[in-house]
Design a protein around this motif. Structure first.
Motif, short mmCIF file in Angstrom:
data_model
loop_
_atom_site.label_atom_id
_atom_site.label_comp_id
_atom_site.label_asym_id
_atom_site.label_seq_id
_atom_site.Cartn_x
_atom_site.Cartn_y
_atom_site.Cartn_z
N ASP A 1 0.00 5.57 -1.96
CA ASP A 1 0.75 6.58 -2.70
C ASP A 1 2.23 6.21 -2.66
N PRO A 2 2.86 5.90 -3.79
CA PRO A 2 4.26 5.50 -3.77
C PRO A 2 5.20 6.58 -3.23
N ASN A 3 4.75 7.83 -3.24
CA ASN A 3 5.57 8.93 -2.76
C ASN A 3 5.33 9.26 -1.29
N ALA B 1 2.38 6.85 4.05
CA ALA B 1 1.31 7.04 5.03
C ALA B 1 -0.01 7.42 4.38
N ALA B 2 0.02 7.80 3.11
CA ALA B 2 -1.19 8.25 2.43
C ALA B 2 -2.01 7.04 1.97
N ARG B 3 -3.33 7.17 2.06
CA ARG B 3 -4.23 6.10 1.67
C ARG B 3 -5.36 6.68 0.82
N GLY B 4 -5.69 5.96 -0.23
CA GLY B 4 -6.86 6.29 -1.02
C GLY B 4 -7.74 5.06 -1.13
N ILE B 5 -8.96 5.22 -1.63
CA ILE B 5 -9.87 4.09 -1.82
C ILE B 5 -10.41 4.15 -3.25
N ASN B 6 -10.43 3.00 -3.91
CA ASN B 6 -10.94 2.95 -5.27
C ASN B 6 -11.90 1.77 -5.40
N GLY B 7 -13.16 2.08 -5.63
CA GLY B 7 -14.17 1.05 -5.84
C GLY B 7 -14.80 1.11 -7.20
#
Length: 330
Positions: free
Chosen positions: A87-89, A92-98
């Protein structure tokens, strides 16, 4: 240089690789010139397996590796990863995209940053719980058909997920944290699944994020922006308890006539010919020390003594914060 086969039918690559993450992210200050010199030195020493990911930097680590590979592409076996979205903002935030469309877009972006035509080993960095692994690996297999990727890998996938993935396309490597203080692949069925399916295990952080080298004596040794300052194993009482374990590793290494880092790496490589390790470093001197582990042979009695000091549950604290732990062994 010792080599090992990547997967049942894959290529021969160096038994020790080079993790490039710390050259651009997470471990404080870095020097691009020395990092590139370290990559060049690795290639000159016969090390072929170079590991990066699109989220390191983000993106800047792939660019750095691409610069280092100019005129040297044929010497390297390039591994990179996709799937963790930042997350550019909120750093510390993380997401996953598969999702399949994202797999294709991420690969094209990595190829451009690396300045190469084909990625040798393409990993899904973390398993997306919202997308069946069969769909993600199916999209990855399309990249092979298109000539953009040579071999496929997964990172921090469970044995059950790995088995499902292999029904779609052969998986050459499963990457996981694996070291004296992170024995999870031996205890959660991951290594057993790899052996059943003919998949190599590539150990990242085989030096315990630098802790097993014996060079870290205090949390104050870390730069202000070093992520280890907030990592469970490096704070409070956990740090002190883990430091006591490292002192015992130093004693074992002294008895063997090698450095603690060399002992720790030799232990990982002694777990089987299907296990490779990718210690990270930003300096040529450390690279040479790590490669010295290839000359360290551990007998059965020595391995038993090491296991007595560092059994699977010896380390204090989880290897990631709670949110990070939810993303592993998925």
């Amino acid at each position: 240089m010792q080599t090992r086969t990547l997967g049942s039918h894959g290529p021969r690559v160096s038994a020790l690789g080079l993790g490039c993450m710390g050259m651009s992210a997470f471990y404080g200050a870095h020097d691009d010139a020395e990092s590139i010199a370290t990559i060049h030195h690795a290639l000159e020493r016969g090390l072929t397996l170079l590991d990066t990911a699109d989220m390191y930097g983000p993106h800047t680590n792939e660019v750095l590796l691409g610069k280092a590979l100019k005129g040297r592409r044929e010497q390297a076996f390039v591994a990179t990863k996709f799937g963790i979205v930042l997350d550019p903002n909120d750093p510390a935030a993380r997401g996953i995209n598969g999702r399949p469309a994202y797999v294709h877009a991420a690969c094209d972006a990595s190829l451009k940053r690396l300045g190469i035509d084909t990625i040798d080993l393409y990993y899904q960095h973390r398993v997306d719980p919202g997308v069946p692994i069969e769909e993600t690996v199916g999209a990855m297999a399309e990249l092979i058909a298109a000539g953009k990727v040579r071999y496929l890998g997964l990172s921090e996938a469970s044995g059950a997920t790995l088995e499902r993935a292999c029904t779609v396309h052969p998986i050459a490597a499963l990457q996981s944290e694996f070291s004296l203080w992170t024995r999870d692949p031996q205890t959660n069925g991951m290594l057993a699944a790899c052996r059943k399916l003919g998949v190599s295990l590539v150990a990242y952080s085989p030096l315990g994020r630098g802790f097993l080298t014996g060079a870290i004596r205090s949390p104050d040794d870390f730069d202000a922006d070093d992520y280890r300052r907030g990592s469970p194993r490096f704070i409070g009482d956990n740090f002190a308890r883990n430091l006591q374990l490292v002192e015992q590793v130093k004693t074992l290494a002294a008895d063997k006539g090698c450095s603690p880092a060399q002992l720790a790496l030799a232990w990982v490589l002694a777990q089987g010919d299907d296990v490779l390790a990718i210690p990270g470093t930003r300096r040529r001197s450390r690279l040479d020390e790590n490669l010295g582990a290839l000359d360290v042979r551990l007998g059965a009695a020595e391995l038993k003594a090491i296991d007595a000091v560092f059994p699977p549950d010896a380390a204090s604290g989880s290897r990631y914060v709670e949110a990070g732990m939810r993303m592993v062994n998925a």
